[in-house]
Enzyme design. Structure first.
Site, short mmCIF file in Angstrom:
data_model
loop_
_atom_site.label_atom_id
_atom_site.label_comp_id
_atom_site.label_asym_id
_atom_site.label_seq_id
_atom_site.Cartn_x
_atom_site.Cartn_y
_atom_site.Cartn_z
N SER A 146 -13.25 8.11 -14.33
CA SER A 146 -13.70 9.51 -14.25
C SER A 146 -15.22 9.49 -14.26
O SER A 146 -15.83 8.49 -14.68
CB SER A 146 -13.20 10.26 -15.49
OG SER A 146 -13.84 11.52 -15.60
N TYR A 159 -11.68 10.93 -24.38
CA TYR A 159 -11.67 10.78 -22.91
C TYR A 159 -12.80 9.85 -22.47
O TYR A 159 -12.60 8.93 -21.68
CB TYR A 159 -11.82 12.16 -22.27
CG TYR A 159 -11.49 12.20 -20.80
CD1 TYR A 159 -10.17 12.14 -20.36
CD2 TYR A 159 -12.49 12.28 -19.84
CE1 TYR A 159 -9.86 12.18 -19.01
CE2 TYR A 159 -12.20 12.32 -18.49
CZ TYR A 159 -10.88 12.27 -18.07
OH TYR A 159 -10.58 12.30 -16.74
N LYS A 163 -12.23 6.29 -20.69
CA LYS A 163 -12.60 6.12 -19.28
C LYS A 163 -13.73 5.08 -19.11
O LYS A 163 -13.76 4.35 -18.12
CB LYS A 163 -12.99 7.47 -18.66
CG LYS A 163 -11.82 8.46 -18.58
CD LYS A 163 -10.68 7.93 -17.71
CE LYS A 163 -9.58 8.95 -17.51
NZ LYS A 163 -8.47 8.43 -16.68
#
Ligand code: NAD
Length: 261
Positions: A146, A159, A163
């Protein structure tokens, strides 16, 4: 219609929705047979019927599995090889965003949950698919990272950690496996309008999420969300033989936003 995937087998996790589904549709249109994995059986069935609309001759294996369960990952890989005898391309994609909050408020359980799916799930996938690809001496892998894996975004500890971890795994495995004819890439999508992003906007304002979305994309050089099919085109290229010499890299698909922060 291009036939880059005639005779090829593509395995996709998170195939019941968003980027996984869009990529399944794209490679199937170009001739691939598919092994599709997701937690959600109904959404997998829906993906299959959409695939058969655009590629009536595609063979499609559906596997309900949780990518956080290493045994289940080993099993989805084994079932794929049992049916198709090889894996040409692997889109290692299942993931969640998790709740948004400041780091000090980020729940430990939430952190572990997000890392477990987004990072451990990707690692288990690599571990078991690479065993198969090393024996074959060919294969392409695309991991879903991402923009949150190459830049700080804020309010997304789990997150961001997961990532960035996916980017690390991609670089590490890419340099290990290039010698066996295997290329491993990551994609770093910006905001692509999928159910995950819709849910994220609804976390900010349940009622006016579409308005929030408009403001959200205002700083993007292209002033819009990306479309799942645009990611599908990229993933198809990265899984195809045309991108074999692209290895151990992270490719943003974000309208240029990650260079603007
Ligand atoms: P999505 O929510 O539309 O689809 C994700 C799919 O993964 C769902 O079908 C879900 O059931 C499945 N899934 C979730 N947890 C799972 C598990 N434990 N085991 C198996 N399947 C599981 O999301 P999306 O937007 O298509 O995102 C796909 C990937 O792309 C994710 O890794 C996400 O982090 C990444 N990504 C998306 C965007 C975006 O803007 N949409 C941006 C950057 C990165």
């Amino acid at each position: 219609m291009s036939n880059r995937f005639d005779g090829k087998v593509v395995l996709i996790t998170g195939a019941g929705s968003g980027l996984g589904r869009a990529s399944a549709l794209q490679v199937a249109k170009e001739g691939a047979n598919l092994s599709l994995v997701d937690l959600n059986t109904d959404s997998l069935e829906e993906t299959k019927s959409k695939v058969l609309e655009v590629a009536p001759n595609a063979e499609v294996l559906l596997i309900t599995a949780n990518v956080t369960d290493e045994k289940a990952v080993e099993q989805y890989v084994n079932e794929t090889v049992k049916k198709f005898e090889k894996i040409d391309g692997f889109f290692n994609n299942a993931g969640i965003e998790g709740k948004q909050s400041l780091t000090e408020d980020f729940g430990i359980d939430e952190f572990q949950k997000v890392v477990n799916i987004n990072l451990n799930g990707v690692f288990y996938g690599l571990k078991h698919v690479l065993k198969v690809m090393r024996k074959q001496e060919f294969g392409s892998i695309v991991n879903s990272a991402s923009v949150g894996g190459i830049r700080g975004i804020g309010n997304q500890s789990g997150y961001a950690a997961s990532k960035h971890g996916v980017v690390g795994l991609t670089r590490n495995s890419g340099i290990e496996y290039g010698q066996y004819g295997i290329s491993i890439k990551a994609i770093a999508p910006g905001a692509i309008m999928t159910p995950m992003v819709e849910a994220s906007l609804k976390q900010i304002d349940q009622e006016n999420w579409e308005e929030v979305g408009k403001q959200f994309v205002e700083p993007n050089p292209m002033k819009r969300f990306g479309k799942p099919e645009e990611v599908g085109y990229l993933v198809a290229f990265l899984l195809s033989d045309q991108s074999r010499f692209i290895n151990a890299v992270v490719i943003p698909i974000d309208g240029g936003q990650s260079y603007k922060y």
